[in-house]
Design a protein around this motif. Structure first.
Motif, short mmCIF file in Angstrom:
data_model
loop_
_atom_site.label_atom_id
_atom_site.label_comp_id
_atom_site.label_asym_id
_atom_site.label_seq_id
_atom_site.Cartn_x
_atom_site.Cartn_y
_atom_site.Cartn_z
N GLU A 263 35.74 52.69 68.00
CA GLU A 263 34.76 52.67 69.26
C GLU A 263 34.42 51.12 69.45
O GLU A 263 33.92 50.87 70.50
CB GLU A 263 33.51 53.02 68.88
N THR A 264 35.06 50.24 68.80
CA THR A 264 34.66 48.87 68.77
C THR A 264 34.95 48.33 70.15
O THR A 264 34.13 47.49 70.57
CB THR A 264 35.44 47.88 67.85
N ALA A 265 36.33 48.43 70.72
CA ALA A 265 36.47 47.83 71.99
C ALA A 265 35.86 48.50 72.87
O ALA A 265 35.11 47.60 73.98
CB ALA A 265 38.02 48.25 72.37
N LYS A 266 35.45 49.81 72.87
CA LYS A 266 34.41 50.19 74.15
C LYS A 266 33.15 49.64 74.09
O LYS A 266 32.33 49.35 74.95
CB LYS A 266 34.40 51.80 73.75
N ASN A 267 32.66 49.36 72.76
CA ASN A 267 31.35 49.10 72.55
C ASN A 267 31.50 47.56 73.11
O ASN A 267 30.19 46.96 73.59
CB ASN A 267 31.04 48.96 71.04
N VAL A 268 32.19 46.63 72.80
CA VAL A 268 32.20 45.12 73.40
C VAL A 268 32.16 45.24 74.73
O VAL A 268 31.61 44.39 75.26
CB VAL A 268 33.74 44.62 72.74
N GLU A 269 33.12 46.20 75.34
CA GLU A 269 32.85 46.22 76.93
C GLU A 269 31.47 46.56 77.45
O GLU A 269 30.97 46.07 78.44
CB GLU A 269 34.08 47.60 77.45
N LYS A 270 30.99 47.70 76.71
CA LYS A 270 29.53 48.02 77.13
C LYS A 270 28.64 46.89 76.99
O LYS A 270 27.64 46.66 77.92
CB LYS A 270 29.11 49.14 76.30
N THR A 271 28.85 46.26 76.04
CA THR A 271 27.83 45.01 75.81
C THR A 271 27.89 44.05 76.89
O THR A 271 26.66 43.61 77.53
CB THR A 271 28.31 44.18 74.44
N PHE A 272 29.05 43.65 77.42
CA PHE A 272 29.08 42.86 78.48
C PHE A 272 28.68 43.52 79.85
O PHE A 272 27.98 42.66 80.64
CB PHE A 272 30.51 42.38 78.66
N GLU A 273 28.77 44.90 79.77
CA GLU A 273 28.22 45.50 81.00
C GLU A 273 26.81 45.45 81.03
O GLU A 273 26.17 45.23 82.16
CB GLU A 273 28.60 46.89 80.75
N VAL A 274 26.12 45.32 79.79
CA VAL A 274 24.63 45.50 79.82
C VAL A 274 24.30 44.06 80.21
O VAL A 274 23.23 43.94 81.23
CB VAL A 274 24.38 45.69 78.31
N ALA A 275 24.99 43.17 79.74
CA ALA A 275 24.49 41.76 80.21
C ALA A 275 24.61 41.51 81.71
O ALA A 275 23.81 40.98 82.52
CB ALA A 275 25.26 40.82 79.63
N LYS A 276 25.68 42.20 82.35
CA LYS A 276 25.99 42.06 83.54
C LYS A 276 24.71 42.69 84.71
O LYS A 276 24.57 42.27 85.53
CB LYS A 276 27.11 42.35 84.24
N ARG A 277 24.52 43.85 83.84
CA ARG A 277 23.58 44.64 84.77
C ARG A 277 22.02 43.77 84.63
O ARG A 277 21.38 44.14 85.61
CB ARG A 277 23.41 46.05 83.65
N LEU A 303 41.14 46.97 65.53
CA LEU A 303 40.39 45.97 65.31
C LEU A 303 41.28 44.78 66.33
O LEU A 303 40.63 44.11 67.12
CB LEU A 303 40.46 45.36 63.92
N LYS A 304 42.58 45.08 66.59
CA LYS A 304 43.29 44.14 67.50
C LYS A 304 42.88 44.35 68.78
O LYS A 304 42.68 43.39 69.56
CB LYS A 304 44.78 44.66 67.13
N ARG A 305 42.87 45.93 69.11
CA ARG A 305 42.24 46.05 70.41
C ARG A 305 40.94 45.58 70.88
O ARG A 305 40.77 45.02 71.65
CB ARG A 305 42.34 47.58 70.44
N ALA A 306 40.20 45.46 69.63
CA ALA A 306 38.58 45.03 70.03
C ALA A 306 39.02 43.40 70.38
O ALA A 306 37.91 43.00 70.98
CB ALA A 306 37.88 45.18 68.51
N VAL A 307 39.49 42.79 69.40
CA VAL A 307 39.76 41.41 69.71
C VAL A 307 39.94 41.13 71.14
O VAL A 307 39.73 40.26 71.75
CB VAL A 307 40.71 40.76 68.73
N ASN A 308 41.34 41.79 71.56
CA ASN A 308 41.54 41.60 72.88
C ASN A 308 40.72 41.87 73.69
O ASN A 308 40.58 41.09 75.01
CB ASN A 308 42.87 42.58 73.15
N THR A 309 39.85 43.03 73.83
CA THR A 309 38.91 43.31 74.67
C THR A 309 37.91 42.23 74.80
O THR A 309 37.22 41.90 75.68
CB THR A 309 38.15 44.65 74.19
N LEU A 310 37.47 41.72 73.63
CA LEU A 310 36.43 40.66 73.36
C LEU A 310 36.86 39.43 74.05
O LEU A 310 36.05 38.95 75.07
CB LEU A 310 36.12 40.08 71.91
N LEU A 311 38.36 39.15 74.03
CA LEU A 311 38.67 37.85 74.57
C LEU A 311 38.79 38.08 76.20
O LEU A 311 38.24 37.21 77.08
CB LEU A 311 40.01 37.60 74.18
N LYS A 312 39.24 39.24 76.67
CA LYS A 312 39.27 39.49 77.89
C LYS A 312 37.89 39.62 78.51
O LYS A 312 37.48 39.13 79.75
CB LYS A 312 40.05 40.96 78.29
N SER A 313 36.96 40.12 77.89
CA SER A 313 35.49 40.43 78.52
C SER A 313 34.99 38.76 78.64
O SER A 313 34.40 38.55 79.46
CB SER A 313 34.60 41.13 77.32
#
Ligand SMILES: Nc1ncnc2c1ncn2[C@@H]1O[C@H](COP(=O)(O)OP(=O)(O)OP(=O)(O)O)[C@@H](O)[C@H]1O
Ligand SMILES: [Mg+2]
Length: 459
Positions: A263-277, A303-313
């Protein structure tokens, strides 16, 4: 005339003027009044098109005894003003109001000092043109905390955004603080010249962000705090939120990964979503290294996916466009991916404090303590290597020790003793860490099998 009457009249007057003048908004109300007029979102708040109803402050503002008590802290509000000629209470509804607002204004202006007027934009707007009034509406607004800093505002945004159960879980991972709730401010912190400079630079950039956007400078507002534990990374970030009046969104990356790796990648995305919100806000990502580790070939795909999501976010979020300031913090800069490193436009070093800083930190920590013969410089001299957080712990021990002897006045000796105790404890801790690397626990044959279950190297 009692101050209680003045409090209640100010409140009544504010409610009256705000209800009448539609060009005023929430930021014209003093924060202590906003809270009592805030309407909570409820379950049947959705309109037909699925959009949530507006929650917030609705006109007219109706005052009753209990509302006035909450807003002013006066125990019996109606009693405090019942003998004034321009007030009334309706028997049936309990509503309190002004019969002659003009008289109330005169009465109020005769008694209110400049400070009171300066912190009430609603009243300032009504009286700024009068003789003898030297506070303008604009000045009062400047003095008044914006509604984005209020807990009620943050809660209502969160509730609006997180209606699904699954999303509510997200809020366990992300902690949101209102700037009004942050206790330690920049004045309570001892900063290096470099840290002060960077903080000043950031504040200037925020103030002039439109100019920066105009000239095409968009790479601002992403900062990485680097330094050992207890050097003030978290506290400085929160103090910044307080200083700027912005909500503080805090997330520990280890928490996000520990739950379910998938779920990590999704959670990273959500975190940034909360901040934007919640923007404008500060997004603080602690333990930044825990996801953005140097990528190894044998790493888990999730984990790789999570890192990529984090960088992209990080790439996708911007101070200029989203009004989100991103602060990362890490104790292990060596474990940071070069790609992650590159994405921050400023790196701020949080070293362990030097002697001078330690003395200053000690002075701040002990500000409200009673200490005989206190010599912070001497204590600083013999606490080489200790952080601000360590020093706090030392002082806490000294205070608690003294309390066991029923003393609330400390001595320099108490503090020196506490330093020695602390160092002893620190030695124990280090010994423990060293023996952890051994195959056998020294001098104890039967405890050693524990190591077979030690998974700590997996992380
Ligand atoms: N420079 C400082 N000036 C004053 N107090 C400090 C300073 N540094 C640390 N402290 C004190 O230590 C406490 C802990 O600091 P803080 O949690 O901000 O450290 P940190 O760098 O975030 O640590 P970690 O890496 O473990 O998260 C603070 O609440 C503060 O009281
Ligand atoms: Mg921290």
């Amino acid at each position: 005339m009692s101050n209680r009457a003045l409090e209640v009249v100010e409140f009544l007057l504010t409610a009256h003027l705000y209800s009448d003048n539609r060009s005023l908004d929430e930021n014209d109300l003093p924060p202590r009044y906003r809270r009592v007029f805030w309407t909570e979102p409820s379950d049947d708040d959705e309109t037909d098109d699925g959009e949530p109803n507006v929650v917030g402050i609705e006109r007219p503002l109706v005052v009753t005894d209990s509302v006035a008590r909450k807003a002013t802290g006066v125990e019996h509000p109606w009693e405090a003003i019942s003998d004034l000629l321009f007030t009334q209470r309706e028997e049936f509804s309990g509503r309190i109001s002004l019969t002659q607002p003009e008289m109330a204004i005169e009465w109020f202006l005769d008694r209110a000092d400049r400070e009171r007027l300066e912190t009430n934009p609603t009243i300032a707007a009504a009286v700024e043109d009068r003789d003898g009034v030297d506070v303008t509406h604009a000045e009062a607004r400047e003095q008044t905390r914006p509604i984005q800093a209020d807990r009620v505002w943050i809660d209502s945004l969160l509730e609006e955004y997180f209606d699904e159960e699954e999303d509510a879980e997200m809020l366990d991972l992300v902690q949101v603080r209102a700037p009004e709730e942050i206790e330690m401010t920049l004045e309570d912190l001892v900063l290096t010249g470099d840290q002060e400079g960077e903080i000043h630079k950031l504040m200037q950039a925020i103030e002039h962000r439109e100019y920066l956007a105009e000239i095409g400078l968009r790479e601002i507002g992403k900062i990485l705090f680097v330094g050992p534990p207890g050097t003030g990374k978290t506290t400085v970030s929160r103090a910044l939120a307080h200083e700027l009046g912005l909500p503080f969104v805090e997330v520990k990356l280890s928490m996000i990964t520990s739950q379910y790796l998938g779920e990590t990648a999704k959670n990273v995305e959500k975190t940034f979503e909360v901040a934007k919100r919640l923007s404008p806000c500060i997004l603080f990502i602690d333990e930044f290294d825990s996801v953005a580790k140097t990528r190894r070939s044998d790493e888990h795909a999730a984990l790789k996916r999570a890192v990529n999501t984090l960088l992209k976010s990080i790439d996708d979020i911007s101070l200029i466009r989203d009004e989100v300031i991103l602060i990362g913090a890490t104790n292990h800069p060596d474990q940071l991916d070069a790609a992650a490193w590159r994405r921050f436009d400023e790196i701020v070093n949080f070293p362990k404090p030097d002697g001078q800083m330690r003395a200053d930190i000690l002075r701040i920590i002990t500000r409200r303590m009673d200490i005989e013969d206190f010599d912070p410089d001497a204590v600083a001299e013999r606490t080489e290597g200790l952080t601000g957080s360590d020093l706090r712990m030392v002082l806490r021990e000294a205070v608690l020790e003294a309390l066991t002897e029923d003393r609330m006045t400390l001595t320099q000796e108490d503090i020196v003793d506490a330093v020695e105790d602390f160092e002893e404890r620190d030695n124990l801790k280090n010994m423990d860490m060293m023996s952890d690397g051994e195959q056998l626990v020294a001098g104890d044959g039967d405890g050693s099998h524990d190591h077979a279950h030690d998974h700590s190297h997996d992380h």
